[in-house]
Design an enzyme around this catalytic site. Structure first.
Site, short mmCIF file in Angstrom:
data_model
loop_
_atom_site.label_atom_id
_atom_site.label_comp_id
_atom_site.label_asym_id
_atom_site.label_seq_id
_atom_site.Cartn_x
_atom_site.Cartn_y
_atom_site.Cartn_z
N GLU A 109 -1.75 -3.37 -10.93
CA GLU A 109 -2.62 -3.25 -9.76
C GLU A 109 -3.99 -3.81 -10.08
OE1 GLU A 109 -2.68 0.55 -7.69
OE2 GLU A 109 -4.82 0.28 -7.26
N GLU A 146 -1.73 5.83 -12.01
CA GLU A 146 -3.10 5.97 -12.52
C GLU A 146 -3.42 7.41 -12.90
OE1 GLU A 146 -5.86 4.36 -9.68
OE2 GLU A 146 -5.43 2.28 -10.25
N HIS A 150 0.89 -1.16 0.00
CA HIS A 150 0.00 0.00 0.00
C HIS A 150 0.93 1.22 0.00
CE1 HIS A 150 -3.36 2.62 0.90
NE2 HIS A 150 -4.21 1.59 0.88
#
Length: 349
Positions: A268, A179, A75
């Protein structure tokens, strides 16, 4: 992968073409897909596969054989960086059969831009992975900053340093924008120009290792990147999904991108909705992993944390010290499912 330059004399052209495309299709299928072991006969995966390369749409080992890497992501290092250490990576390698570790360096939300010391958690990940013979993805985790150009100068500086120090290692993979997102953050105007600059900076120090580039709309619009891909070798493109939120429509985009020649890497994905919660979507997860296996796409699951979210592999407050050695009682439903898949107890067809 190769291209036949001349047809075989005496064989009709249509038969030759059928043969060529059959070979190309076969060559992107892994030879022995259920032997994906982090350590096989005492030999770690990096020692077996060596320097990775991209041939066509395939991720391949140093000999040109297609491979599918499977692994886990941290994370955000600012929150759960305690798991980015040799003990945890060793446990993930030996008990979970993890071949690749992703080190998620957030930029905002208390990330690298305001806390530069987080770089040393990335370094710790790289050095632990090198020692253990695992691959490691260095993830420049663009998210709330949306447009990768916002911190382009910092990315050039960071990746130049990492590539200069560790680019000689065969196990380092660069993910240069996690992203990108927002209707105004387009491939042609924003992401590709950024990627060209950062890729050039990496290639000055490291001519060989894999570079993965994020795609528009939280790394889902791989079809847009396929219309105007980057030049250069050993470049792949990120595809992200969450099994409870994304299905066939996104898979169709992936197929279209691959048919256009774009090599994909799922850096991911989650078993849950894209919020990280909503429960575990087991059937949808298995469908996605079957799709990835069919197309020989490598993947990394989100994520190693104990915050209590459904997509985390640990229960809330399990392993507070970050030392690994987890039992089933430490694992969330997602963790139990993921481990069973990674160790090949749960077969993916």
């Amino acid at each position: 992968m190769f291209i036949m330059k001349k047809y075989v004399r005496g064989i009709p052209a249509w038969i030759s073409l059928f043969f060529v495309f059959s070979v190309l299709f076969w060559s992107c299928s892994e030879r022995d897909p259920d032997s994906r072991l982090a350590v096989e006969n005492g030999v770690p995966v990096v020692d077996r596969y060596g320097q990775l390369q991209v041939n066509g749409t395939c991720l391949c080992d140093s000999a040109g054989n297609p491979v599918q890497l499977r692994g886990m992501s941290s994370h955000g290092l600012q929150w759960h960086g305690k798991y980015a250490n040799e003990k945890v990576l060793r446990w993930l390698r030996d008990d979970w059969n993890v071949q690749v570790w992703r080190s998620a360096l957030y930029l905002t939300q208390g990330g690298y831009i305001s806390h530069r010391a987080l770089k040393f958690k990335v370094v710790e990940s790289i050095e632990a992975a090198e020692k253990l013979g695992m691959y490691v993805i260095v993830d420049w985790h663009v998210l709330r900053d949306r447009d990768p150009r916002v911190y382009q100068d910092e990315a050039v500086e960071f990746f130049s340093e990492i590539a200069g120090k560790y680019g000689h290692l065969p196990n380092v993979i660069y993910e240069i924008c996690n992203e990108p997102n927002g209707t105004d953050v387009t491939w042609n105007e924003c992401i590709k120009p950024y990627a060209e600059v950062v890729t050039a900076a990496i290639r000055e120090k490291d001519p060989d290792n894999i570079i993965i580039v994020g795609t528009p709309t939280w790394s889902q619009d791989v079809d847009k990147a396929a219309e105007n891909p980057l030049s250069g070798s050993n470049i792949m493109y990120a595809l992200h999904f969450y099994a409870g939120s994304h299905g066939k429509a996104l898979q169709d985009k992936a197929v279209a991108a691959m048919e256009a020649g774009l090599p994909l890497f799922v850096t991911e994905w989650g078993t849950t909705r894209d919020t990280g919660d909503g429960g575990v979507f087991e059937k949808e997860t298995v469908r996605w992993l079957s799709f990835l296996k069919k197309h020989n796409i490598s993947w990394v699951n989100w994520s190693v944390n104990n915050k209590g979210e459904d997509s985390g592999i640990l229960k809330a407050y399990a392993d507070k010290t970050g030392e690994g050695g987890w039992t089933e009682s430490d694992l969330s439903p997602s963790g139990i499912l993921l481990r069973s898949i990674l160790v090949n107890e749960r077969k993916i067809k």
